[in-house]
Motif scaffolding. Sequence first.
Motif, short mmCIF file in Angstrom:
data_model
loop_
_atom_site.label_atom_id
_atom_site.label_comp_id
_atom_site.label_asym_id
_atom_site.label_seq_id
_atom_site.Cartn_x
_atom_site.Cartn_y
_atom_site.Cartn_z
N ASP A 9 134.17 78.95 44.31
CA ASP A 9 135.10 79.48 43.32
C ASP A 9 135.89 78.34 42.69
O ASP A 9 136.15 77.32 43.33
N ILE A 10 136.27 78.52 41.43
CA ILE A 10 137.10 77.54 40.75
C ILE A 10 138.55 77.67 41.22
O ILE A 10 139.19 76.68 41.52
N ASP A 16 143.40 84.27 50.27
CA ASP A 16 141.96 84.19 50.48
C ASP A 16 141.67 83.06 51.46
O ASP A 16 142.28 82.00 51.39
N SER A 17 140.74 83.28 52.38
CA SER A 17 140.50 82.27 53.42
C SER A 17 139.32 81.35 53.10
O SER A 17 138.85 80.65 53.98
N LYS A 25 145.88 78.92 43.55
CA LYS A 25 146.95 79.54 42.77
C LYS A 25 148.27 79.35 43.51
O LYS A 25 148.64 80.12 44.38
N ASP A 26 148.98 78.30 43.16
CA ASP A 26 150.31 78.08 43.71
C ASP A 26 151.13 77.28 42.71
O ASP A 26 150.64 76.85 41.67
N GLY A 27 152.39 77.08 43.02
CA GLY A 27 153.29 76.40 42.09
C GLY A 27 152.93 74.94 41.85
O GLY A 27 153.07 74.43 40.74
N LEU A 28 152.46 74.26 42.88
CA LEU A 28 152.12 72.85 42.75
C LEU A 28 150.97 72.65 41.76
O LEU A 28 151.01 71.75 40.92
N THR A 29 149.96 73.49 41.85
CA THR A 29 148.82 73.38 40.95
C THR A 29 149.25 73.60 39.50
O THR A 29 148.82 72.89 38.60
N LYS A 30 150.13 74.57 39.28
CA LYS A 30 150.61 74.84 37.92
C LYS A 30 151.43 73.67 37.39
O LYS A 30 151.29 73.28 36.23
N LYS A 31 152.28 73.07 38.23
CA LYS A 31 153.09 71.92 37.80
C LYS A 31 152.21 70.72 37.47
O LYS A 31 152.44 70.03 36.48
N ILE A 32 151.20 70.47 38.29
CA ILE A 32 150.31 69.35 38.03
C ILE A 32 149.51 69.59 36.76
O ILE A 32 149.30 68.67 35.96
N PHE A 33 149.05 70.82 36.53
CA PHE A 33 148.32 71.14 35.30
C PHE A 33 149.20 70.88 34.07
O PHE A 33 148.74 70.29 33.09
#
Length: 55
Positions: A9-10, A16-17, A25-33
Amino acid sequence: MKQGKEDFDIVKDDNDSKRNYIFQKDGLTKKIFVFVAIVLVVLIIAVALTYGNLG
């Protein structure tokens, strides 16, 4: 010898395990994007301004 089907999955959801993913999907990924997107826009603007001054 055939390899089994990949479960890839992308984006991974928080609850999800799976271990086969690129982004979570978390805050850090959104900030880095957002940071990477801003840097790319700044670089594109800098190249455009530099190219405009050469001619």
